[in-house]
Every structure is written in C-alpha cells, then in structure tokens.
Design an enzyme around this catalytic site. Structure first.
Site, short mmCIF file in Angstrom:
data_model
loop_
_atom_site.label_atom_id
_atom_site.label_comp_id
_atom_site.label_asym_id
_atom_site.label_seq_id
_atom_site.Cartn_x
_atom_site.Cartn_y
_atom_site.Cartn_z
N HIS A 305 17.97 -18.36 -4.07
CA HIS A 305 18.73 -17.37 -3.00
C HIS A 305 19.62 -17.71 -2.29
O HIS A 305 19.26 -19.07 -1.48
CB HIS A 305 17.68 -16.63 -2.29
N ASP A 362 13.83 -10.57 -8.00
CA ASP A 362 13.97 -10.49 -9.47
C ASP A 362 12.91 -11.02 -10.25
O ASP A 362 13.09 -10.61 -11.52
CB ASP A 362 15.17 -10.59 -9.79
N1 CMC Z 1 17.69 -22.59 -11.09
C1 CMC Z 1 18.11 -23.94 -11.29
N2 CMC Z 1 18.97 -24.50 -10.13
C2 CMC Z 1 19.31 -23.56 -9.16
C3 CMC Z 1 19.06 -22.41 -9.33
C4 CMC Z 1 18.35 -21.72 -10.33
N3 CMC Z 1 17.86 -20.62 -10.23
N4 CMC Z 1 19.49 -21.66 -8.21
C5 CMC Z 1 20.17 -22.81 -7.54
N5 CMC Z 1 20.23 -23.86 -8.27
C6 CMC Z 1 20.64 -25.05 -7.81
C7 CMC Z 1 21.97 -25.27 -7.99
O1 CMC Z 1 22.31 -25.82 -9.25
C8 CMC Z 1 22.65 -26.33 -6.95
O2 CMC Z 1 22.15 -27.34 -7.28
P1 CMC Z 1 23.31 -28.48 -6.69
O3 CMC Z 1 23.16 -28.34 -5.15
O4 CMC Z 1 22.68 -29.75 -7.20
O5 CMC Z 1 24.90 -28.41 -7.19
C9 CMC Z 1 21.78 -25.70 -5.93
O6 CMC Z 1 20.57 -25.03 -6.11
C10 CMC Z 1 22.17 -24.82 -4.75
O7 CMC Z 1 22.69 -23.47 -5.54
P2 CMC Z 1 23.97 -22.66 -5.61
O8 CMC Z 1 24.29 -22.02 -6.69
O9 CMC Z 1 25.20 -23.46 -4.85
O10 CMC Z 1 23.46 -21.70 -4.40
P3 CMC Z 1 23.94 -20.25 -4.05
O11 CMC Z 1 23.54 -19.67 -2.87
O12 CMC Z 1 25.54 -19.96 -4.32
O13 CMC Z 1 23.31 -19.17 -5.06
C11 CMC Z 1 21.98 -17.85 -6.43
C12 CMC Z 1 22.33 -18.37 -5.07
C13 CMC Z 1 21.13 -16.80 -6.11
C14 CMC Z 1 23.21 -17.23 -7.02
C15 CMC Z 1 21.41 -19.01 -7.16
O14 CMC Z 1 20.14 -19.38 -6.72
C16 CMC Z 1 21.15 -18.33 -8.71
O15 CMC Z 1 21.89 -18.35 -9.58
N6 CMC Z 1 20.03 -18.00 -8.97
C17 CMC Z 1 19.56 -17.22 -10.50
C18 CMC Z 1 20.08 -16.01 -10.26
C19 CMC Z 1 19.16 -14.93 -9.56
O16 CMC Z 1 17.85 -15.11 -9.58
N7 CMC Z 1 19.99 -14.16 -8.78
C20 CMC Z 1 19.22 -13.01 -7.94
C21 CMC Z 1 19.35 -13.43 -6.35
S1 CMC Z 1 17.99 -12.11 -5.41
C22 CMC Z 1 18.68 -10.69 -5.96
C23 CMC Z 1 20.08 -10.55 -5.61
O17 CMC Z 1 20.65 -10.75 -4.51
O18 CMC Z 1 20.47 -9.44 -6.40
#
Ligand code: CMC
Length: 427
Positions: A305, A362
């Site tokens: 998140h 989720d």
């Molecule tokens: N699985 C594996 N690695 C992950 C995941 C994951 N679900 N989420 C983040 N990471 C890693 C990512 O690869 C990155 O690694 P590095 O720093 O080495 O490049 C690090 O963690 C930070 O991730 P980010 O994408 O830069 O973080 P963000 O804040 O931009 O993204 C997120 C947040 C929710 C989009 C992301 O965690 C994600 O894609 N999760 C899966 C989708 C998901 O479950 N979304 C629902 C969010 S909660 C409900 C809502 O808001 O709708």
C-alpha cells in the site's frame, strides 16, 4: 511566527511556513515557491505532496491507523452500520436516533432510477464488465437529474449526494442482472440499504428472497470498510474533476473509472483470481519468488500500500469476516487456506519485511464476496458502491471551501525544444 522550512536556491534564502493539522505530519506551504523562485516541485505520484486540507479521514500508515471523523475503523466496523457511517462522513458527527432514521428514510426515497435510464443498459453487450457499465450509467445520471447539478447551491449538492449514494446499489445490481439475463429488480424500501442491494442483486420476481442476517451484516461491514480512504487515487480524481466545476455525477463517473485499475479498486478482483490461480499451498513459494523477481511483472495482488507500512486495519476485519460468513453459510473455500498461508509466508520473507508490504483491504474481501455468490467481475463495482459516500463527502468538502481552485499540476518538460515545421516533401 510558527516554524518555517528554509530553502537556499539561486543565491537566495527563502522561508516557507510549516502548517500543522490536528494530527499527522506537518506540511510545508510552498504555494509561493514558483512566484519566488521560478521553480516547481517535482513529485510524480504525489508521494510527498498534500493536495488539499481535509477533516474527513485520517490514516497513520506507519501505525496502521484509519479514522473516519476521528473514529477508528475497527470500532465503526464492529458497532456502526453503513448508513450511520455515511451520515458521519457527510456531516462530521454521528447522528442521533432521529437523525439516523430521517437520513435512512431520505436515502431510501432516492433508490429508484429513472425508467429511461434502464434502457441504457440494453446498449451494452451482455458480457460487458460491470465497471464499464457503471462508468457509463453513472456519468449519464447528469442527463437525468438536472435539478441537482448547480454545484454552487448547497441544497443541490446535498440532493445529488443523496441520489448518488441511494442509486448506486440499484445501478450496480442492474449491471449484474443484465449480465446474467435476469429481470431488473425494483428497490424495496422496507429493507435496509444493504438488504435492498442484495435483494436487487440476487432476488428474482418469481420467489421471495431470503437473506441470511450474518451475510447482510458482513456485506454492510464490507461497505463500511470501503466507505472512504482519504486522498486515494479515485478520490483525488473526483476532486480534480470537481475542481473545474463539473457536476457531481460526472465527477463520480471519473472516480469509478480510476477505481477500476488493478493497482486500486480492481485489486480485489485480481487478488481472488491470483489466489485461485495459485490453487494449492504447495505452489505458493513459486508465486512468492515471482513477486520478488524484478524481471517478472507479477505482484502479489492485495499486498502492499502507498500509505500503510503496517497491517491494513481493514484487512484484519476482513479476515475475521471470512470466518463469520463461512460459518453462517456452512461453506469452505480452499482458497482461504491459500490466502492465510500466503500471508504467513510473505510476512516472514525478508523481501516483504524490508519493503513493509502487508495484506491490504483487497486481500480477503474477494473470498467473502465469492462465498456470498458474487462473480469476481462485480467486486470492484461493490467497492465503487461503497466508496461513493467518500467521494461525495470529499467533493462536497472541496466545493464548500472558499479557497478552492481548479487543480492544475505543473510538469518537468523533457520533449523537443522549439523547432521549425518542415513540409512533408522535405522530410
Ligand atoms: N508484490 C511485490 N512487490 C511489491 C508489491 C506487491 N504487491 N507492492 C509493492 N512492491 C514492491 C515494488 O516492487 C517496489 O520495490 P522496489 O522498491 O524494489 O522497486 C516497492 O515494493 C514499493 O512499491 P511501489 O510500487 O513503488 O509502491 P507504491 O506506493 O507506488 O504502490 C501499490 C502501492 C498498492 C500500487 C502496490 O503495493 C501494488 O501494486 N500492490 C498490488 C495491488 C494492490 O493490492 N492494490 C490495492 C491497494 S489497496 C486498495 C486500494 O487502494 O484500492
């Protein structure tokens, strides 16, 4: 004078005020930065930028805290109802008994949709994704309810908010009915908000619909858990769309479009699909390795998140609710065992520990919704239904703010500098 943040640039020292909210991090007020220095700030994804002031929802991501108008989400999920939470989000205080009755009655009086709107559905393919239908139909509401689109009038804003909250279950249920080829069910205002939605979704005219009280409670709780979440992507979309003065129905349609993405509300659908694809506990390590592999686009859906660097408090309630629904319906789904083990393994893996990745709202919700009988394609539509109150509360807060301006981010331009046009014959 309060605290100031100092910036040294171009041989000049400039100070910017540091503003404090009631709780949470302070912010540096850089509104004059461009005028003072000719510089913009650069923060794609708004990771360090507060885009507005708000008194609705507070999140402490490090501690895993979520408060609506000051009340912890766990307490609301346990003791409140979705209607009461809606009132709280919209009005700032919990309602008294009479206020709650009056609000619930008002919402129930707006549950029907214009007969002409029903015909819009016929224009969609039967296999259309419910979110595609929701984007279209909710946007079309502005063509039906002209009498509540004067955004400068607080009464109009109130009526359109009530209409959106009330009609969303009808619209979502109709999207489902259309996909399965069953007749649309009219709302039944003798039922609760949630009971009525379930009746419109799973009832048929030929039989009396019976809803298990535990399922009604679980659905109501799921709606509470999704009701608002501060300045998330879809809410910010609603605010940005609304900042131009667009009508609320169009703004909420924009929010629905944003919510649909798999990184946001679409994650509940993607999470259950992922858990089903994993299928058995012995296959989990393979998927964990894939999630950690930088060369593989796969991510654990329902994990991680932007704000929570701790267990999402909504996920904890969801996990408990899975067990309640399974007990009530006397069902089991092996996918729950996969989810529990996946969570356990991920939370003990240095990759997820170091990056502070925890289950989010989720991760477990799809298991409950599937046990209740919703197809995965409806999951995000249910999220949209519940989030509507958050969207309208935030939209209303923004429009009521006398200092509100159109949202207009700036950019770091990296394209071609000015150059002369060359006619095609000379290229
Ligand atoms: N699985 C594996 N690695 C992950 C995941 C994951 N679900 N989420 C983040 N990471 C890693 C990512 O690869 C990155 O690694 P590095 O720093 O080495 O490049 C690090 O963690 C930070 O991730 P980010 O994408 O830069 O973080 P963000 O804040 O931009 O993204 C997120 C947040 C929710 C989009 C992301 O965690 C994600 O894609 N999760 C899966 C989708 C998901 O479950 N979304 C629902 C969010 S909660 C409900 C809502 O808001 O709708």
């Amino acid at each position: 004078m309060g605290e100031q943040a100092k910036l040294s640039v171009g041989g000049k020292d400039i100070a910017y005020p540091v503003l404090s909210g009631s709780i949470g991090p302070d912010v540096v007020d850089i509104r004059k930065l461009y005028g003072d220095t000719g510089l913009f700030t650069y923060d794609p994804g708004f990771t360090s930028t507060a885009a507005c002031e708000s008194a609705i929802t507070f999140i402490d991501g490090e501690e895993g805290v979520l408060l609506h108008r000051g009340y912890p989400i766990g307490q609301l999920a346990e003791h409140s109802s979705f209607m009461e939470t809606c009132y709280l989000l919209l009005n700032g205080e919990l309602p008294g008994k009479d206020e709650l009755t009056s609000f619930t009655t008002t919402i129930s009086r707006h549950t029907m949709v214009h007969e002409q709107l029903r015909q819009l559905y016929q224009g969609f393919r039967r296999d259309a994704h419910p979110m595609a239908i929701m984007c279209g139909v909710v946007g079309a509401l502005s063509a039906f309810y002209h009498d509540s689109t004067d955004i400068a009038d607080p009464e109009h804003r109130k009526i359109s908010s009530h209409r959106l909250i009330a009609k969303m279950p009808t619209i979502a249920a109709m999207a489902y009915k259309y996909s399965v080829g069953q007749p649309f069910m009219h709302p039944d205002n003798s039922l609760s908000y949630t009971g009525n939605f379930m009746q419109m979704t799973f009832g048929v005219p030929a039989e009396k619909y019976e809803l298990h009280p535990a399922v009604e409670k679980a659905m109501d709780r799921i709606f509470i858990l999704h009701a608002d979440h501060e300045q998330n992507a879809s809410t910010s979309t609603v605010r940005l769309a609304g900042s131009s003065g667009a009508n609320p129905f169009a703004c909420i349609a924009a929010g629905i479009a944003c919510l649909w993405g798999p990184a946001h509300g679409g994650a509940n659908e993607a999470a259950l699909n992922m858990l089903r694809e994993i299928g058995t506990v012995d296959r989990i390590p393979h998927y964990i390795e894939r999630a950690k592999d930088k060369n593989d686009p796969f991510r654990l859906m329902g994990f991680g998140h932007r704000v929570y660097k701790n267990y999402d408090p909504r996920a904890a309630v969801m996990q408990k609710t899975v067990r309640e629904v399974f007990d009530a319906l006397k069902v089991k789904d092996p996918v729950f065992d996969v989810a529990l083990e996946l969570e356990h393994m991920a939370l003990n893996d240095p990759y997820f520990i170091d990056k502070k990745l925890f289950p989010n709202v989720d991760f477990y919700s799809g298991i409950i919704l599937s046990a209740i009988g919703f197809p995965t394609t409806m999951f995000t539509a249910l999220f949209a239904l519940a989030r509507t109150v958050g969207w309208v509360a935030q939209w209303n807060e923004m429009i009521s703010d006398p200092y509100q301006k159109i949202g207009r981010p700036r950019q770091l331009y990296t394209g071609a500098p000015e150059r002369d046009y060359v006619p095609v014959a000379k290229r």
